[in-house]
Enzyme design. Sequence first.
Site, PDB file in Angstrom:
ATOM      1  CB  CYS A   1      44.172  43.066  42.139  1.00 49.57           C
ATOM      2  SG  CYS A   1      45.590  44.171  42.072  1.00 49.57           S
TER       3      CYS A   1
ATOM      4  NE  ARG B   1      42.666  43.894  45.619  1.00 51.21           N
ATOM      5  CZ  ARG B   1      41.501  43.907  45.016  1.00 51.21           C
ATOM      6  NH1 ARG B   1      40.539  43.121  45.471  1.00 51.21           N
ATOM      7  NH2 ARG B   1      41.302  44.680  43.973  1.00 51.21           N
TER       8      ARG B   1
ATOM      9  CG  ASP C   1      40.672  47.273  45.979  1.00 49.00           C
ATOM     10  OD1 ASP C   1      41.747  47.549  46.554  1.00 49.00           O
ATOM     11  OD2 ASP C   1      40.433  47.573  44.800  1.00 49.00           O
TER      12      ASP C   1
HETATM   13  P1  4NP Z   1      44.391  46.857  43.929  1.00 43.37           P
HETATM   14  O1  4NP Z   1      43.785  48.200  44.565  1.00 43.37           O
HETATM   15  O2  4NP Z   1      43.393  46.408  42.884  1.00 43.37           O
HETATM   16  O3  4NP Z   1      44.463  45.890  45.074  1.00 43.37           O
HETATM   17  O4  4NP Z   1      45.736  47.229  43.351  1.00 43.37           O
HETATM   18  C1  4NP Z   1      43.522  49.338  43.787  1.00 43.37           C
HETATM   19  C2  4NP Z   1      44.510  50.282  43.632  1.00 43.37           C
HETATM   20  C3  4NP Z   1      44.254  51.425  42.866  1.00 43.37           C
HETATM   21  C4  4NP Z   1      43.026  51.583  42.287  1.00 43.37           C
HETATM   22  C5  4NP Z   1      42.034  50.635  42.442  1.00 43.37           C
HETATM   23  C6  4NP Z   1      42.292  49.497  43.194  1.00 43.37           C
HETATM   24  N1  4NP Z   1      42.764  52.758  41.543  1.00 43.37           N
HETATM   25  O5  4NP Z   1      41.604  52.944  41.115  1.00 43.37           O
HETATM   26  O6  4NP Z   1      43.695  53.528  41.297  1.00 43.37           O
END
Ligand code: 4NP
Length: 156
Positions: free
Chosen positions: A8, A14, A125
Amino acid sequence: MIKVLFVCLGNICRSPMAEFVFKDIVNKKGLSDNFFIDSAATSNINEISKEGIYYETKNILKQMNIPFTEHISRQIRKEDYSKFDYILAMEEKNIKNILSIVGDDKDNKVFKLLDFTENPRDIADPWYYGNFDSTYYDIDYGCNKFLEYLLNNNSL
Ligand code: 4NP
């Protein structure tokens, strides 16, 4: 041994959720020895800050009695393409970013997790959209259907 990498954007919501949900599913079916399962980010932002699993993802895993271990975000690397058999993204934009790091998908290893379901689509997300319950629902659905696909294709 089937090697699966869930990917992800941040590798704190995720993809670690998918990693531990899938590990739990295969463990309950006695298939753990058939798999190597890991997760990674397309971004390097949480690798730099050495972020662990986001607390809301941990809360869902605890609520669903899904065990998880220590995990620190890491960015996908070029060599992961040859190391893994399946690289399972959460959403379309992950795919573009994965390919920009690993190069062409010459061996057809890169999919979205929900491609293995009757309803292929992105998994939103929760970092931005906040609904960790629906994230879990999508991930559990996708992981079960992915295992069903492997079993139906005599991959195990
Ligand atoms: P993930 O969600 O892709 O599902 O882990 C996110 C977690 C953190 C960030 C972006 C997406 N971030 O920019 O820190």
